[in-house]
Enzyme design. Structure first.
Site, PDB file in Angstrom:
ATOM      1  N   GLY A 252     111.296  18.554 -44.151  1.00 10.33           N
ATOM      2  CA  GLY A 252     111.795  19.525 -44.663  1.00 10.33           C
ATOM      3  C   GLY A 252     112.114  20.783 -43.832  1.00 10.33           C
ATOM      4  O   GLY A 252     112.665  21.344 -42.837  1.00 10.33           O
ATOM      5  N   ASP A 253     111.945  21.490 -44.825  1.00  7.88           N
ATOM      6  CA  ASP A 253     111.698  23.457 -43.862  1.00  7.88           C
ATOM      7  C   ASP A 253     110.671  23.986 -43.123  1.00  7.88           C
ATOM      8  O   ASP A 253     110.643  24.745 -43.070  1.00  7.88           O
ATOM      9  CB  ASP A 253     112.468  24.092 -44.856  1.00  7.88           C
ATOM     10  CG  ASP A 253     111.396  24.816 -46.170  1.00  7.88           C
ATOM     11  OD1 ASP A 253     110.872  23.687 -46.551  1.00  7.88           O
ATOM     12  OD2 ASP A 253     111.573  25.633 -46.455  1.00  7.88           O
ATOM     13  N   GLU A 254     109.745  22.734 -42.746  1.00 12.91           N
ATOM     14  CA  GLU A 254     108.574  23.133 -42.208  1.00 12.91           C
ATOM     15  C   GLU A 254     108.862  23.065 -40.649  1.00 12.91           C
ATOM     16  O   GLU A 254     108.550  22.261 -40.128  1.00 12.91           O
ATOM     17  CB  GLU A 254     107.111  22.478 -42.639  1.00 12.91           C
ATOM     18  CG  GLU A 254     106.944  22.820 -43.605  1.00 12.91           C
ATOM     19  CD  GLU A 254     105.876  22.307 -44.704  1.00 12.91           C
ATOM     20  OE1 GLU A 254     105.135  22.475 -45.422  1.00 12.91           O
ATOM     21  OE2 GLU A 254     105.777  21.161 -44.339  1.00 12.91           O
TER      22      GLU A 254
END
Length: 326
Positions: A226-228
């Site tokens: 994801g956006d991690e």
């Protein structure tokens, strides 16, 4: 299959102490279309030359002064990069055939040799060598893909775990710390919803480049989904050493990005944990940083938060000088 042009362009080394034999064989190979042929009469230099040039075939005379062919092959095994000895043994003694094959030669040919047979054995040996190198390169590529995020090229979770372990081992030996920064993007979902997932993917790639620009050579930047993102900072002596890079990351994330002609702006939140203070293993260290990230989000986002401490407003302006991890 390997095409004929690739075979004719293979790097070949002729090894024979007879200048007449070298000249004759060089002329034969030139007529056959081989374009990258070198030669040497001193067998003791073969190993050094192969280490430098990674030959696709070495035509090796087995009967030479100083070092015979068997001794040369024993040395070649120490520098061969592909665990595949590209040697075609040349001998006038039938008894050397088995010894040459046992020493690692791909094939052999008996002198005086038939030119058609020589050409066929050379082509077979070169084709096998090039196929082996192609398969080795494909294997390395698959391994590389298995350890890296396909979108950003950053290390993935699997490789990240190894990097954390290595950083902790180094810190343990040198009585230092490791800092783990667990990051995600504030507002990334809205970017996907408003501009589409293609724009979101471009945003993630730009963010990855910004994080790379902050990292030192000894640090690791990874994307775990994801956006991690995770940044592992090694060789840390003081908590204060983390304030500057964490603040710089948040400032970089705030700068609008031009994605497909659209100005897109996001911010970031960061949770920070330390080895060995917060945890002594990689999994727990990640968990502590994740908990700190949750606190940073809960406190208003666009900030960093140390594990084990209450959220403190805009952490980018917070001084860590009063925090001791001794």
């Amino acid at each position: 299959m390997i095409n004929l042009d690739a075979i004719r362009a293979a790097r070949i080394l002729l090894v024979d102490d007879s200048a007449d034999n070298i000249n004759l064989l060089s002329e034969i190979l030139a007529v056959r279309g081989y374009t990258h042929v070198s030669s040497i009469g001193d067998s003791s230099q073969v190993c050094k030359l192969h280490a430098q040039n990674d030959y696709d075939l070495i035509l090796l005379d087995m009967h030479m002064p100083r070092m015979n062919g068997l001794d040369v092959m024993a040395q070649l095994k120490e520098v061969e990069k592909h665990a595949f000895l590209p040697v075609l043994a040349i001998t006038g003694d039938e008894r050397y055939k088995v010894a040459a094959l046992e020493a690692g030669a791909r094939d052999f040919i008996i002198k005086p040799y038939n030119l058609a047979e020589l050409d066929l054995r050379m082509r077979n040996a070169i084709e096998l060598r090039l196929l082996y190198k192609t398969m080795a390169a494909q294997s390395r590529l698959l391994e590389e893909k298995a350890l890296h995020d396909s979108l950003t090229g950053l290390p993935n979770r699997r490789l990240l775990s190894d990097r954390i372990e290595i950083a902790m081992q180094y810190a343990r030996r040198h009585q230092q710390m490791v800092a783990l920064l667990y990051m995600d993007l504030d507002g990334f979902k809205q970017v996907n919803d408003h501009y589409g997932h293609a724009c979101g993917d471009d945003l993630l790639k730009e963010i990855a480049e910004r994080l790379r620009s902050v990292a030192r050579q000894e640090d690791t930047v990874a994307r775990i989904g994801g956006d991690e993102f995770i940044m592992v900072l090694s060789e840390i002596s003081r908590v204060e050493d983390i304030v500057r890079p964490a603040t710089k990351i948040l400032s970089l994330l705030e700068v609008p990005l031009d994605i497909g002609g659209k100005s897109v702006k996001v911010t970031g939140s960061i949770g920070i944990s330390f080895y060995p203070t917060d945890a002594e293993d990689a999994q727990t260290l990640l968990l502590r940083a994740d908990e700190a990230l949750y606190c940073a989000k809960h406190a208003g986002k666009n900030r960093y938060q140390f594990a084990g401490f209450p959220a403190f407003g805009d952490a980018r302006t917070h001084s860590a000088s009063n925090i001791s991890f001794q």
